[in-house]
Scaffold this motif. Structure first.
Motif, short mmCIF file in Angstrom:
data_model
loop_
_atom_site.label_atom_id
_atom_site.label_comp_id
_atom_site.label_asym_id
_atom_site.label_seq_id
_atom_site.Cartn_x
_atom_site.Cartn_y
_atom_site.Cartn_z
N ARG A 47 -6.92 13.29 14.13
CA ARG A 47 -8.12 13.38 13.31
C ARG A 47 -9.34 13.63 14.20
O ARG A 47 -9.47 13.02 15.27
CB ARG A 47 -8.32 12.09 12.49
N ARG A 54 -15.23 14.25 4.29
CA ARG A 54 -13.83 14.65 4.22
C ARG A 54 -13.14 14.26 5.52
O ARG A 54 -13.78 14.15 6.55
CB ARG A 54 -13.72 16.19 4.04
N GLU A 55 -11.83 14.10 5.47
CA GLU A 55 -11.07 13.87 6.68
C GLU A 55 -10.69 15.23 7.28
O GLU A 55 -10.27 16.14 6.56
CB GLU A 55 -9.80 13.08 6.37
N THR A 56 -10.87 15.36 8.59
CA THR A 56 -10.60 16.62 9.27
C THR A 56 -9.59 16.38 10.39
O THR A 56 -9.79 15.49 11.22
CB THR A 56 -11.89 17.22 9.85
N ARG A 79 -8.14 19.84 6.21
CA ARG A 79 -9.16 18.97 5.59
C ARG A 79 -8.53 18.29 4.40
O ARG A 79 -7.82 18.92 3.60
CB ARG A 79 -10.37 19.79 5.15
N ARG A 80 -8.79 16.98 4.26
CA ARG A 80 -8.23 16.23 3.13
C ARG A 80 -9.35 15.53 2.38
O ARG A 80 -10.22 14.90 2.99
CB ARG A 80 -7.21 15.21 3.64
N ASP A 81 -9.29 15.59 1.06
CA ASP A 81 -10.25 14.87 0.22
C ASP A 81 -9.87 13.39 0.19
O ASP A 81 -8.73 13.05 -0.14
CB ASP A 81 -10.24 15.41 -1.21
N ARG A 91 -11.56 20.08 -2.77
CA ARG A 91 -11.00 21.07 -1.84
C ARG A 91 -11.18 22.48 -2.36
O ARG A 91 -11.50 23.39 -1.60
CB ARG A 91 -9.50 20.82 -1.64
N GLU A 94 -14.83 23.95 -1.73
CA GLU A 94 -15.14 24.39 -0.37
C GLU A 94 -14.27 25.58 0.03
O GLU A 94 -14.75 26.53 0.67
CB GLU A 94 -14.96 23.25 0.63
N ASP A 251 -18.46 23.44 6.86
CA ASP A 251 -18.80 22.44 5.83
C ASP A 251 -19.54 23.04 4.64
O ASP A 251 -20.71 22.73 4.39
CB ASP A 251 -19.64 21.31 6.45
N GLU A 253 -18.83 22.48 1.47
CA GLU A 253 -18.42 21.77 0.26
C GLU A 253 -19.54 21.61 -0.76
O GLU A 253 -19.29 21.33 -1.92
CB GLU A 253 -17.84 20.41 0.63
#
Lengths: 360, 143
Positions: A47, A54-56, A79-81, A91, A94, A251, A253
């Motif tokens: 990560r 968001r997680e990247t 990338r995870r929501d 998701r 973006e 980014d 989103e």
């Protein structure tokens, strides 16, 4: 944290309420979803400390080549929501923003895959090409050795922002996922959206922000034109190389149709002045940023309209900082950055309002 | 507690930011850096929190009483009633939040009111809001 768990690498952190993404679960998923990546193997999944909403994750994927030759390696970003975020986006939004902008003069990474079914990874994910070897740090830009490169970075940062403002939205494929807006409606639409968000994520009285909201409601501007607005365009959301050239704008989103002054105003808000001086986004003074944007966009940043959007930026920012505090208090997302940002930014944003309203 | 909390928190902040965080990588390094910065903020806030809240609550109560008179609305004066005898931060914070919400309503009303008294009260409210930001200011803030 990246742990070695036998043959399986796991990318997670203690605060996450979601199941960890593992190299094996990702390999299994991609074997079905992208069959042309035959015998896919994931390496180095970890990560990244990027963004709060968001997680990247970064990883390498190697797969057998179609012609039977040496294995090929692809560098990817996932990338995870999360279940709750400081930004209400998803998701697809973006992903579609990136796809719409790709090829229109603003550098963005190429999108590769969208998975909206949360059953696979506890949340929707997207995959994109990973542009490696570049930098992404507003703090690094404050180091003395970077000072000579800041004018170039500024020229490109506000230059690309101006280019985005100049793009004819009729040439972009955005109507199927961006809410409609007009030059007359966008200011009210955006303010209503963020005021609702501020109220929803109430973490305490906001007497200064509400004074700004009342001013904004008395003085709605009409946009010069409608553009795609990035929504979080600043030095912290670009990749730049060793010479200070902007290599990607990230980014998206919060991308939407709106007044192009919105991006300019957001980029010059005081809380992003990481040099703790008059340089906006920690890069150049406001006057330089504005003139660079005007030159690139072919538009004028009239002081009264720009002031409206600068104050709006404070309201929007305060809504986001409040949301960060709120999602942490609710337990829905307890990433460290959530209370950190709320503590660090809320009062500074109030101070920015005071300055803009001539009350400091 | 001795050693005092504020200098210990500042010490821990430095250890976290300068000693521990640099030994980590990626996401963990970012978290450690933020934890260090938060310890520094806690150090600053620990010593001043009760003081700033007592001062601020008294200032807002005075403004609300004045708003009741200028606006001819007794509810503002009624909202100003109270004391800060319970000095726990949670109690002071709760009173502060309630008072500042009422102040927000008074501010909106006074903006719409004509007259010298209304303008003077509006200026006094802005003075207090400016002071409140100064009280809360964090040394690491960008602005």
């Amino acid at each position: 944290m990246v742990n070695d768990a036998g043959a399986q690498r796991v990318a997670t952190d203690a605060s996450s309420t979601m199941k960890p993404i593992t190299e094996s679960s990702l390999s299994d998923y991609l074997a079905t979803r992208v069959p042309e990546w035959r015998e896919a193997r994931i390496h180095g999944l970890h990560r990244l400390p990027l963004g709060a909403s968001r997680e990247t994750y970064r990883f390498d994927l190697s797969h057998a080549s179609a012609d039977g030759g040496a294995r090929e390696t692809v560098r990817l970003i996932l990338r995870r929501d999360p279940p709750a975020s400081n930004v209400d986006s998803n998701r697809r939004h973006e992903y579609e923003c990136y796809r719409a902008i790709y090829g229109h003069g603003i550098p963005v990474p190429r999108m590769i895959l969208l998975e909206e079914d949360p059953a696979h990874f506890d949340g929707a994910i997207s995959l994109a090409e990973d542009l490696r070897g570049f930098h992404n740090s507003e703090y690094q830009l404050q180091n003395p050795e970077w000072q000579p490169r800041l004018p170039r970075l500024a020229e490109q940062l506000w230059g690309y922002m101006g280019q985005l403002a100049a793009v004819d939205v009729g040439t972009l494929s955005v109507a199927h996922f961006m809410p409609p807006a007009t030059v007359e409606s966008t200011a009210r639409q955006e303010l209503d959206y963020w005021v609702t968000k501020l109220e929803k994520n109430d973490v305490g009285a906001e007497p200064i922000t509400w004074a700004a909201i009342r001013y904004l409601r008395r003085n709605y501007p009409v946009a010069q034109k409608l553009s795609v607005v990035h929504g979080d365009f600043r030095a912290g959301n670009v990749l730049y190389d060793d010479e200070g050239n902007v290599r990607a704008v990230l980014d998206w989103e919060m991308g939407h149709l709106g007044d192009p002054l919105e991006d300019l105003a957001w980029s010059i808000t005081r809380t992003f002045s990481f040099g703790k001086d008059d340089r906006r986004s920690g890069v150049v003074p406001k006057e330089v940023a504005v003139s660079t944007w005007e030159k690139a966009s072919g538009l004028r940043a009239e002081p009264k309209e720009l002031l409206w959007w600068e104050l709006f930026a404070c309201v929007k920012a305060q809504a986001i900082w409040a949301a960060m505090g709120h999602v942490w208090e609710s337990g829905a997302n307890q990433d460290v950055i959530m209370p950190y940002a709320a503590w660090w930014l809320r009062n500074a944003q109030d101070r920015a309002v005071l300055e803009l309203m001539g009350k400091l | 507690m001795r050693p005092a909390v504020a200098p210990v928190a500042a010490f821990l902040a430095t250890r976290m930011s300068q000693e521990i965080a640099p030994k980590l990588e990626g996401f963990s390094a970012g978290n450690a850096g933020m934890i260090g910065a938060m310890l520094q903020m806690m150090s600053e806030e620990w010593d001043r929190a009760a003081s700033r809240l007592v001062v601020e609550n008294a200032a807002v109560r005075t403004l609300l009483q004045r708003a009741g008179e200028v606006l001819g609305d007794a509810s503002f004066g009624a909202a100003a009633v109270g004391d800060d005898l319970d000095l726990r931060i949670s109690s002071l914070d709760a009173a502060n939040d309630r008072l500042r919400r009422v102040l927000t309503a008074a501010h909106a009303r006074v903006e719409e009111r004509d007259g010298v008294d209304a303008r003077a009260l509006e200026a006094a409210i802005w003075d207090e809001l400016r002071a409140s930001v100064a009280r809360r200011r964090i040394s690491s803030a960008n602005f």
